[in-house]
Write an enzyme that holds these catalytic residues in place. Structure first.
Site, PDB file in Angstrom:
ATOM      1  N   CYS A  75       0.841  -1.236  -0.021  1.00  0.00           N
ATOM      2  CA  CYS A  75      -0.067  -0.044   0.146  1.00  0.00           C
ATOM      3  C   CYS A  75       0.893   1.184  -0.011  1.00  0.00           C
ATOM      4  CB  CYS A  75      -1.131  -0.044   1.175  1.00  0.00           C
ATOM      5  SG  CYS A  75      -0.297   0.696   2.704  1.00  0.00           S
ATOM      6  N   GLU A  76       0.364   2.252  -0.823  1.00  0.00           N
ATOM      7  CA  GLU A  76       1.268   3.374  -0.845  1.00  0.00           C
ATOM      8  C   GLU A  76       1.354   4.262   0.159  1.00  0.00           C
ATOM      9  OE1 GLU A  76      -0.022   5.029  -4.603  1.00  0.00           O
ATOM     10  OE2 GLU A  76      -1.512   6.316  -3.618  1.00  0.00           O
ATOM     11  N   HIS A  77       0.280   4.041   1.106  1.00  0.00           N
ATOM     12  CA  HIS A  77       0.115   5.022   2.452  1.00  0.00           C
ATOM     13  C   HIS A  77       1.239   4.475   3.342  1.00  0.00           C
ATOM     14  CE1 HIS A  77      -3.977   5.419   0.649  1.00  0.00           C
ATOM     15  NE2 HIS A  77      -3.191   6.286   0.109  1.00  0.00           N
ATOM     16  N   HIS A  78       1.321   3.249   3.499  1.00  0.00           N
ATOM     17  CA  HIS A  78       2.365   2.883   4.623  1.00  0.00           C
ATOM     18  C   HIS A  78       3.456   1.695   4.308  1.00  0.00           C
ATOM     19  CE1 HIS A  78      -1.897   3.428   6.184  1.00  0.00           C
ATOM     20  NE2 HIS A  78      -1.322   3.884   7.254  1.00  0.00           N
ATOM     21  N   GLN A 116      -5.566  -0.178  -3.647  1.00  0.00           N
ATOM     22  CA  GLN A 116      -6.454  -1.480  -4.204  1.00  0.00           C
ATOM     23  C   GLN A 116      -7.226  -0.920  -5.466  1.00  0.00           C
ATOM     24  OE1 GLN A 116      -8.349  -3.698  -1.731  1.00  0.00           O
ATOM     25  NE2 GLN A 116      -9.497  -4.731  -3.296  1.00  0.00           N
ATOM     26  N   HIS A 144      -5.413  -6.032   3.867  1.00  0.00           N
ATOM     27  CA  HIS A 144      -4.736  -5.113   4.182  1.00  0.00           C
ATOM     28  C   HIS A 144      -3.666  -5.109   5.441  1.00  0.00           C
ATOM     29  CE1 HIS A 144      -5.817  -2.407   0.461  1.00  0.00           C
ATOM     30  NE2 HIS A 144      -6.565  -3.369   0.625  1.00  0.00           N
ATOM     31  N   CYS A 146      -1.942  -2.932   6.876  1.00  0.00           N
ATOM     32  CA  CYS A 146      -2.024  -1.880   7.617  1.00  0.00           C
ATOM     33  C   CYS A 146      -3.142  -1.679   8.225  1.00  0.00           C
ATOM     34  CB  CYS A 146      -1.818  -0.446   6.704  1.00  0.00           C
ATOM     35  SG  CYS A 146      -2.930  -0.404   5.530  1.00  0.00           S
TER      36      CYS A 146
END
Ligand code: ZN
Length: 185
Positions: A75-78, A116, A144, A146
């Site tokens: 995931c590009e956030h975490h 996603q 996920h 995260c």
């Protein structure tokens, strides 16, 4: 251990309060760098090389469904993993794509920093682009880390995303056929 990524991992280990010189961690920066390079090697691929001419003429306009394609992404956030299964269907219009290529396309986009929703869309657009199909439907189900390991800690939650293009968007019958084959109706 000379490359930038390895050095960054070494710094990270130190920042986390660990001793990068202790036995168990000595080779970790190099190994971690290698692992993350593999997990993101989708950046080095493109649709043309990945499909590598595996588009064949075929006189069929019946739905093709490739189900349960495993994928692993970050995931590009975490930058934590999310993983699950992709289901890809399309209605050919004179051209079919070799079945293994659906997995290759999925991996090419999954092995990048992703969300996603975008991953689903990129797979659908790519399949449409290579096959020039009458329609494409993609459903992704994923868990996920995260969400599972941090934050809300919801271990059992599953996220489903879908993208319907062309006839999958326009025709309820086509969409229903797809969802029925997936066992979702
Ligand atoms: Zn995340």
């Amino acid at each position: 251990m000379t490359d930038t990524l390895s050095k960054l991992y070494q710094t990270m280990i130190t920042e986390l309060g660990e001793d990068p010189a202790r036995d168990g961690l000595l080779d970790t920066p190099g190994r971690a760098a290698k692992a993350v390079r593999f997990l993101t090697d989708g950046y080095k691929q493109d649709l043309e090389t990945v499909t590598n001419g595996a588009v064949f003429s075929a006189d069929t306009d019946e739905m093709v469904l490739v189900q349960d394609i495993e994928f692993y992404s970050l995931c590009e956030h975490h930058m934590l993993p999310f993983f699950g299964k992709a289901h890809i269907a399309y209605i050919p219009r004179g051209k079919v794509l070799g079945l293994s290529k659906f997995a290759r396309i999925t991996d090419m986009f999954a092995r990048r920093l992703q969300i996603q929703e975008q991953l689903t869309k990129q797979i659908a657009n790519a399949v449409l682009e290579v096959t020039d199909a009458a329609g494409v439907g993609v459903v992704l189900e994923a868990q996920h880390l995260c969400m599972m390991m941090r934050g809300v800690e919801k271990q059992q939650s599953k996220t489903t995303t879908s993208v319907m293009l062309g006839s999958f968007r326009k025709s309820q019958n086509t969409r229903n056929e797809f969802l029925t084959l997936l066992g979702r109706r």
